[in-house]
Design an enzyme around this catalytic site. Sequence first.
Site, PDB file in Angstrom:
ATOM      1  N   LEU A 187      29.171   7.404 -51.972  1.00 42.19           N
ATOM      2  CA  LEU A 187      30.110   7.742 -50.906  1.00 42.19           C
ATOM      3  C   LEU A 187      31.373   8.337 -51.496  1.00 42.19           C
ATOM      4  CD1 LEU A 187      31.219   7.524 -47.940  1.00 42.19           C
ATOM      5  CD2 LEU A 187      32.013   5.229 -48.556  1.00 42.19           C
ATOM      6  N   SER A 188      31.835   9.446 -50.944  1.00 38.62           N
ATOM      7  CA  SER A 188      33.117  10.054 -51.312  1.00 38.62           C
ATOM      8  C   SER A 188      33.133  10.379 -52.806  1.00 38.62           C
ATOM      9  CB  SER A 188      34.261   9.127 -50.907  1.00 38.62           C
ATOM     10  OG  SER A 188      35.500   9.762 -50.983  1.00 38.62           O
TER      11      SER A 188
END
Length: 353
Positions: A187-188
Site C-alpha cells: 500500500l502507498s
Amino acid sequence: MTLLRTRGPAEATQAIQRALRGETGGVVNGAVPREVTPEAATVVFEAPAKRNAETLKPREVRVDVENRGHFSTHMYSNAVGRRQYRLYVPAGNHSEPLPLIVMLHGCTQNADDFAAGTQMNSLAEQHRFLVAYPEQPQQANPSKCWNWFKPDDQRCGRGEPSLIAGITREIIGAHSVDPARVYVAGLSAGGAMAAIMIGAYPELYAAAGVHSGLPAGCAHDLPSALAAMKGGRPPRHARDAMDGTASLPKRPVIVFHGDADATVHMRNAMRLVQGFDARLHDGREPRRTVAGRRACTVSHLVSTNGMDAELWTIHGAPHAWAGGNARGSYTDPMGPDASAEMLRFFLEHPLRR
C-alpha cells in the site's frame, strides 16, 4: 448464544472455531447447536470490563484467526542491514507446499496494523497460504515509509529490495513454500516498493499487487517523489528508465487506486500498467456496482509478451486499502475487497519460467 450466556465468550468462540473446522458434536444444555454459517462466524465477541455476559455486544469483522494459526516475529540481516518481520502460518499440517504473500505496509504503519487492516491473515487461514509482513523501522525513515524514491533502494541486490528479497528467501527455506506461488503486495509507499520488487526480482515473485502506489523508477529523491505523488511528469532520466522496462512487463500486476486519492494521484495507476494493452483508455470497460460498496471500473489488460494486468479504479475512494477493516489505519471498508481480489489474481498466476 447459549454458550455465550452460560459459559462466556471464550467457550462461544471455541464453538465457532470447531464449526469452521467441520467438527461435530458439542451438546449445550441438552440442545444440539445449529450449523454455524460463514455470516454467523464473522461475529467476534469482545468482553466488557465487567464480566457480565448479558451486556456483551457483538461486532462484525472477518473471523479472528490469529489464535488458530501462528503469527510470529523474526529478524533478518544481511550486509545492508536488518529488518524485523512478522510471519503468519495457517493452522494444521502442511503436507503440500503453500503459497506465500509478502505484504509491504504504508507510511506510519507496522506489521500488526497492516495485518489488521487488510485482514490477509483471515484469508490465509481460509485458503491456506503464508503471509509475511516486513517492517520498516523509524531509523530507516522518520515516517516508517519504504524508501522507494532513493536510487540505492530501487535496484536488485541493493538497499531495501535486498532485505525484502532476503526475508522472502529465508521464509521459503524455512517453511514448506511453493516457489512458483510467491507474491508481493503493498500500500502507498509499500505499493511503490512492491512495483520495484516485481521488476528487480522477477525470478522470485510470480505477480504483484500495488494499492495506491507508484511505478518503479518514477523518482530519484524526495522532491521528485513528492512531484510524482501529485501526478507530475517524471524527470527525463526517470521517463527513459520507465519507458525502457514498460514495453515488456516482467510479471503480472493487479493495481487498485481511488480516483479521489489526494495523496497519490491516479495518474500513477495508469503509469503502473504502461506496456500492457491500452484498452483502459477507450472507456468501454464495465463499471461494477455492489450494494453498499463503492462503484469501480475494472480493466483487464494483456501485454504483447502475454503478461496479464488488472486496473481497479475505485470511484470516490480516498488513499486507503479498499475493503479494509477499520481496526487498521488507512482502510476504506466501503471499497471492493482488495485483499480477496489480489489473492484471486495471484493464484491465477503462478510463476512462468
